[in-house]
Enzyme design. Sequence first.
Site, PDB file in Angstrom:
ATOM      1  N   GLU A  24       2.725  -1.965  -9.283  1.00  0.00           N
ATOM      2  CA  GLU A  24       3.536  -1.681  -8.100  1.00  0.00           C
ATOM      3  C   GLU A  24       5.006  -1.938  -8.432  1.00  0.00           C
ATOM      4  OE1 GLU A  24       2.344  -3.436  -4.397  1.00  0.00           O
ATOM      5  OE2 GLU A  24       0.333  -2.573  -4.504  1.00  0.00           O
ATOM      6  N   HIS A  82       7.979  -0.399  -1.534  1.00  0.00           N
ATOM      7  CA  HIS A  82       7.111  -0.674  -2.682  1.00  0.00           C
ATOM      8  C   HIS A  82       6.186   0.492  -2.899  1.00  0.00           C
ATOM      9  CE1 HIS A  82       4.225  -2.089   0.362  1.00  0.00           C
ATOM     10  NE2 HIS A  82       3.276  -2.119  -0.559  1.00  0.00           N
ATOM     11  N   HIS A  84       2.367   2.168  -4.176  1.00  0.00           N
ATOM     12  CA  HIS A  84       0.918   1.996  -4.348  1.00  0.00           C
ATOM     13  C   HIS A  84       0.490   2.968  -5.442  1.00  0.00           C
ATOM     14  CE1 HIS A  84      -0.065   0.184  -0.096  1.00  0.00           C
ATOM     15  NE2 HIS A  84       0.612  -0.630  -0.869  1.00  0.00           N
ATOM     16  N   ASP A  95       0.126  -6.593   2.802  1.00  0.00           N
ATOM     17  CA  ASP A  95       1.394  -6.020   3.287  1.00  0.00           C
ATOM     18  C   ASP A  95       1.587  -6.365   4.759  1.00  0.00           C
ATOM     19  OD1 ASP A  95       1.887  -4.835   0.829  1.00  0.00           O
ATOM     20  OD2 ASP A  95       1.049  -2.890   1.420  1.00  0.00           O
TER      21      ASP A  95
END
Length: 133
Positions: A24, A82, A84, A95
């Site tokens: 990530e 961020h 995935h 999250d």
Amino acid sequence: MEIVLTKNQKKVLVNHAQSNFPNESCALLFGIGDSKTCTVKDIFLAENMEKSPINFTISNEELLKGYKEAEQKKLDVIGIFHSHPHSEAVPSLTDKEFMVGNPVVWMIFSNKRDEFKAYILESSLVQVSIKII
Ligand SMILES: [Zn+2]
């Protein structure tokens, strides 16, 4: 609610996500905003301390540096980005826990789907529309 970013900013985030693959990636989004529209003005690329494909952590030092830089630029930290790498652009349980303490727009890029989605946690999870200019 809507978050606005430029084509070039989108490209910077996609490149960051791709260069950190299979892990990530993460970044802070600086900008200006109100309860209706947030506009990204600058991107602070951060390092994922965990080097993990399923989690990310920004060090306290880097967070402090980021907030200081935003302040110097007279901008707010309006979002957290961020990626995935292997799943959908949907907040994980972890999250969601962090969203409680960080009530800004959370933008997620899915490498798997090549798509961006954004959310904010109000009383429940609300999807934020993304406008590319
Ligand atoms: Zn996530």
